[in-house]
Design an enzyme around this catalytic site. Structure first.
Site, PDB file in Angstrom:
ATOM      1  N   HIS A 133      -2.034   1.756   2.925  1.00 43.90           N
ATOM      2  CA  HIS A 133      -2.586   2.854   2.134  1.00 43.90           C
ATOM      3  C   HIS A 133      -1.746   3.142   0.889  1.00 43.90           C
ATOM      4  O   HIS A 133      -0.523   3.011   0.886  1.00 43.90           O
ATOM      5  CB  HIS A 133      -2.690   4.117   2.993  1.00 43.90           C
ATOM      6  CG  HIS A 133      -1.372   4.582   3.553  1.00 43.90           C
ATOM      7  ND1 HIS A 133      -0.506   5.384   2.849  1.00 43.90           N
ATOM      8  CD2 HIS A 133      -0.772   4.352   4.748  1.00 43.90           C
ATOM      9  CE1 HIS A 133       0.564   5.639   3.586  1.00 43.90           C
ATOM     10  NE2 HIS A 133       0.431   5.010   4.740  1.00 43.90           N
ATOM     11  N   ASP A 134      -2.451   3.495  -0.177  1.00 47.18           N
ATOM     12  CA  ASP A 134      -1.848   3.916  -1.444  1.00 47.18           C
ATOM     13  C   ASP A 134      -1.065   2.807  -2.149  1.00 47.18           C
ATOM     14  O   ASP A 134      -0.287   3.089  -3.063  1.00 47.18           O
ATOM     15  CB  ASP A 134      -0.942   5.134  -1.243  1.00 47.18           C
ATOM     16  CG  ASP A 134      -1.676   6.303  -0.606  1.00 47.18           C
ATOM     17  OD1 ASP A 134      -2.588   6.836  -1.248  1.00 47.18           O
ATOM     18  OD2 ASP A 134      -1.353   6.661   0.543  1.00 47.18           O
ATOM     19  N   GLY A 167       2.832   1.374   3.324  1.00 45.87           N
ATOM     20  CA  GLY A 167       2.163   2.264   2.390  1.00 45.87           C
ATOM     21  C   GLY A 167       2.933   2.452   1.098  1.00 45.87           C
ATOM     22  O   GLY A 167       4.158   2.318   1.037  1.00 45.87           O
TER      23      GLY A 167
END
Length: 267
Positions: free
Chosen positions: A121-122, A139
């Site tokens: 994520h991100d 992440g």
């Protein structure tokens, strides 16, 4: 026309581009946008608020746009964006972003993601990257253009890997790797410059010599690193690659820099 196998499930609200082929047993969620001339071979799951640009080929058991593996996530409508012309092989996973991380995971164009590689994520991933089998990003990582991630490599969260860098196989990356770097070892250390990659990017012999000289002064010159870093700042004018490396170092904020392992040179 789009070609959709009768066993595929396309939720109401999904957008499928012209000329896209969706094979057997694929599942496409209601907030997904798939561009033109893509191919989902079979058993592909695309969920969340995911946008896939034109010309991507996605192989069986890839799972794109799933929730972030972050305990703070509460179902917010965060996003995953994948650029055009990517090849995403079997079992690849890419997660949407988190609210606290900016809300988006972004993958650039023309990437080649081998089986079981993972984009957390991100993360922000550049163009023309290659992720070998099971290469993994935690992440919030930032990966530059033309980066090669070796098989079974793993990048810690918030780490940056500069453009045109090569990370070796079975390598744990815990610090930022400079652009044009070559990182290797069980716990990554900087082994030098990615000369092969630089030659592929049409660096001349003169440019290679200039950047090599800068690298030696910065990482292997006398004194402490901070002193050497200050001393080489004027060299940014000698080559764009040097300027890029110095800018990258100056922008670091989350992780220490990945440095050479000098223990091999100690008696």
């Amino acid at each position: 026309m789009s070609m959709i196998d009768p066993t595929a499930r396309i939720e109401d609200g999904a957008v499928v581009g012209e000329g896209t082929s969706i094979g057997p047993y694929c599942v496409v969620g209601p907030h997904v946008v798939i561009g033109a001339n893509c191919k989902l071979v079979a058993h592909v799951n695309v969920a969340g608020h995911t946008t896939i640009a034109a010309g991507c080929v996605i192989y069986p058991f890839a799972a794109l746009g799933g929730p972030p593996q972050d305990l703070s996530y509460r179902g917010e409508p965060t996003r995953l964006e994948i650029g055009e012309g990517c090849t995403i092989r079997e079992g690849v996973t890419m997660n949407v972003g988190t609210k606290k991380g900016g809300g988006i995971t972004r993958v650039g164009a023309r990437g080649y993601f081998m089986n079981n590689s993972h984009v957390g994520h991100d993360c922000i991933v550049g163009n023309d990257v290659i992720f070998a089998t099971s290469a993994t990003l935690g992440g919030h990582c930032e990966i530059g253009d033309f980066v090669y991630m070796g098989g079974l490599s793993a990048v810690n969260q918030f780490v940056r890997v500069g453009s045109q860098t090569m990370v070796g196989g079975i390598c744990g990356v815990r610090g930022d790797v400079i652009p044009f770097g070559l990182a290797n070892g069980q716990y990554a250390s900087l082994e030098g410059l990615n000369i092969i990659g630089m030659k592929r990017r049409k660096f001349t012999r003169e440019r290679l010599a200039t950047v090599r000289s800068f690298y030696q002064k910065l990482f292997h010159g006398p004194g402490i690193f901070a002193e050497r870093l200050s001393a080489v700042q004027p060299l940014a004018a000698e080559d764009p690659a040097i300027a890029e490396i110095l800018t990258f170092i100056g922008n670091g904020k989350h992780r220490a820099l990945c440095l050479p392992d000098d223990s091999a040179n100690k008696p």
